[in-house]
Design a protein around this motif. Structure first.
Motif, short mmCIF file in Angstrom:
data_model
loop_
_atom_site.label_atom_id
_atom_site.label_comp_id
_atom_site.label_asym_id
_atom_site.label_seq_id
_atom_site.Cartn_x
_atom_site.Cartn_y
_atom_site.Cartn_z
N ASP A 1 0.83 -1.22 0.00
CA ASP A 1 0.00 0.00 0.00
C ASP A 1 0.86 1.26 0.00
O ASP A 1 0.61 2.20 -0.78
CB ASP A 1 -0.94 0.03 1.21
N GLU A 2 1.87 1.29 0.86
CA GLU A 2 2.70 2.49 0.97
C GLU A 2 3.55 2.71 -0.28
O GLU A 2 3.68 3.84 -0.75
CB GLU A 2 3.58 2.41 2.21
N VAL A 3 4.12 1.64 -0.81
CA VAL A 3 4.95 1.79 -2.01
C VAL A 3 4.11 2.24 -3.19
O VAL A 3 4.50 3.14 -3.93
CB VAL A 3 5.71 0.48 -2.33
N GLU A 4 2.95 1.64 -3.36
CA GLU A 4 2.10 2.02 -4.49
C GLU A 4 1.61 3.45 -4.37
O GLU A 4 1.54 4.17 -5.37
CB GLU A 4 0.96 1.01 -4.64
N ALA A 5 1.32 3.89 -3.16
CA ALA A 5 0.93 5.29 -2.97
C ALA A 5 2.09 6.23 -3.31
O ALA A 5 1.90 7.25 -3.99
CB ALA A 5 0.46 5.52 -1.53
N GLU A 6 3.28 5.88 -2.85
CA GLU A 6 4.46 6.72 -3.12
C GLU A 6 4.79 6.74 -4.61
O GLU A 6 5.06 7.80 -5.18
CB GLU A 6 5.67 6.23 -2.32
N ARG B 1 11.44 17.56 -9.67
CA ARG B 1 11.55 16.38 -8.81
C ARG B 1 12.24 16.70 -7.49
O ARG B 1 13.21 16.08 -7.11
CB ARG B 1 12.29 15.29 -9.56
N GLU B 2 11.67 17.65 -6.80
CA GLU B 2 12.20 18.03 -5.49
C GLU B 2 11.96 16.90 -4.50
O GLU B 2 10.90 16.28 -4.49
CB GLU B 2 11.53 19.31 -5.00
N GLY B 3 12.96 16.64 -3.67
CA GLY B 3 12.82 15.61 -2.65
C GLY B 3 12.92 14.19 -3.18
O GLY B 3 12.69 13.24 -2.43
N LEU B 4 13.26 14.04 -4.44
CA LEU B 4 13.29 12.70 -5.05
C LEU B 4 14.33 11.81 -4.39
O LEU B 4 14.08 10.63 -4.14
CB LEU B 4 13.55 12.81 -6.55
N GLU B 5 15.48 12.36 -4.08
CA GLU B 5 16.54 11.56 -3.46
C GLU B 5 16.05 10.90 -2.17
O GLU B 5 16.21 9.69 -1.97
CB GLU B 5 17.76 12.44 -3.17
N GLY B 6 15.44 11.67 -1.31
CA GLY B 6 14.94 11.14 -0.04
C GLY B 6 13.81 10.15 -0.22
O GLY B 6 13.74 9.14 0.51
N ARG B 7 12.94 10.41 -1.16
CA ARG B 7 11.82 9.51 -1.40
C ARG B 7 12.31 8.16 -1.93
O ARG B 7 11.83 7.10 -1.51
CB ARG B 7 10.84 10.16 -2.36
N LEU B 8 13.28 8.20 -2.84
CA LEU B 8 13.83 6.96 -3.36
C LEU B 8 14.64 6.21 -2.29
O LEU B 8 14.63 4.97 -2.26
CB LEU B 8 14.69 7.23 -4.60
N HIS B 9 15.30 6.97 -1.44
CA HIS B 9 16.03 6.34 -0.33
C HIS B 9 15.07 5.57 0.57
O HIS B 9 15.34 4.42 0.97
CB HIS B 9 16.78 7.40 0.47
N SER B 10 13.95 6.18 0.88
CA SER B 10 12.94 5.53 1.72
C SER B 10 12.37 4.28 1.04
O SER B 10 12.21 3.23 1.68
CB SER B 10 11.83 6.53 2.03
#
Length: 107
Positions: free
Chosen positions: A28-33, A43-52
């Motif tokens: 659920d969380e991955v599909e939402a992200e 693509r602001e914040g992409l690095e952190g989002r991909l890290h998570s």
């Protein structure tokens, strides 16, 4: 694509019921992200989002998906977020999810 040893370890550690809850929450969380990432510009914040996403993927054994997230994270960290292939990341997730669900009883 899937680290089955990690999957077995998680299932043994948490038991079948909690393992299923973990799987459901992860999916659920991955599909939402991933849904929120598609088409985002800039693509602001992409690095952190991909890290998570990478960390979550490794926890559940989605190694191919984690590797794609790592590659994208590295690009974003070097200032090349626009070059991150989000479609390839999503495709890797879909392949891992399919293999995972077909290989884990009760998923």
């Amino acid at each position: 694509m899937i680290d089955w040893d990690r999957v077995t370890e998680l299932r043994e550690e948490f038991g079948d019921g909690d393992f299923q809850d973990i799987v459901t929450l992860f999916l659920d969380e991955v599909e939402a992200e991933l849904g929120s990432l598609r088409g985002t510009t800039p693509r602001e914040g992409l690095e952190g989002r991909l890290h998570s996403l990478k960390g979550s993927a490794l926890n559940l054994g989605f190694t191919e998906f984690a590797a794609r997230c790592q590659a994208g994270e590295s690009l974003a960290a070097s200032g090349a977020a626009q070059q991150v292939d989000l479609a390839a990341i999503c495709t890797a997730y879909d392949r891992c999810k399919s293999q995972f669900l077909s290989g884990v009883p009760g998923s």
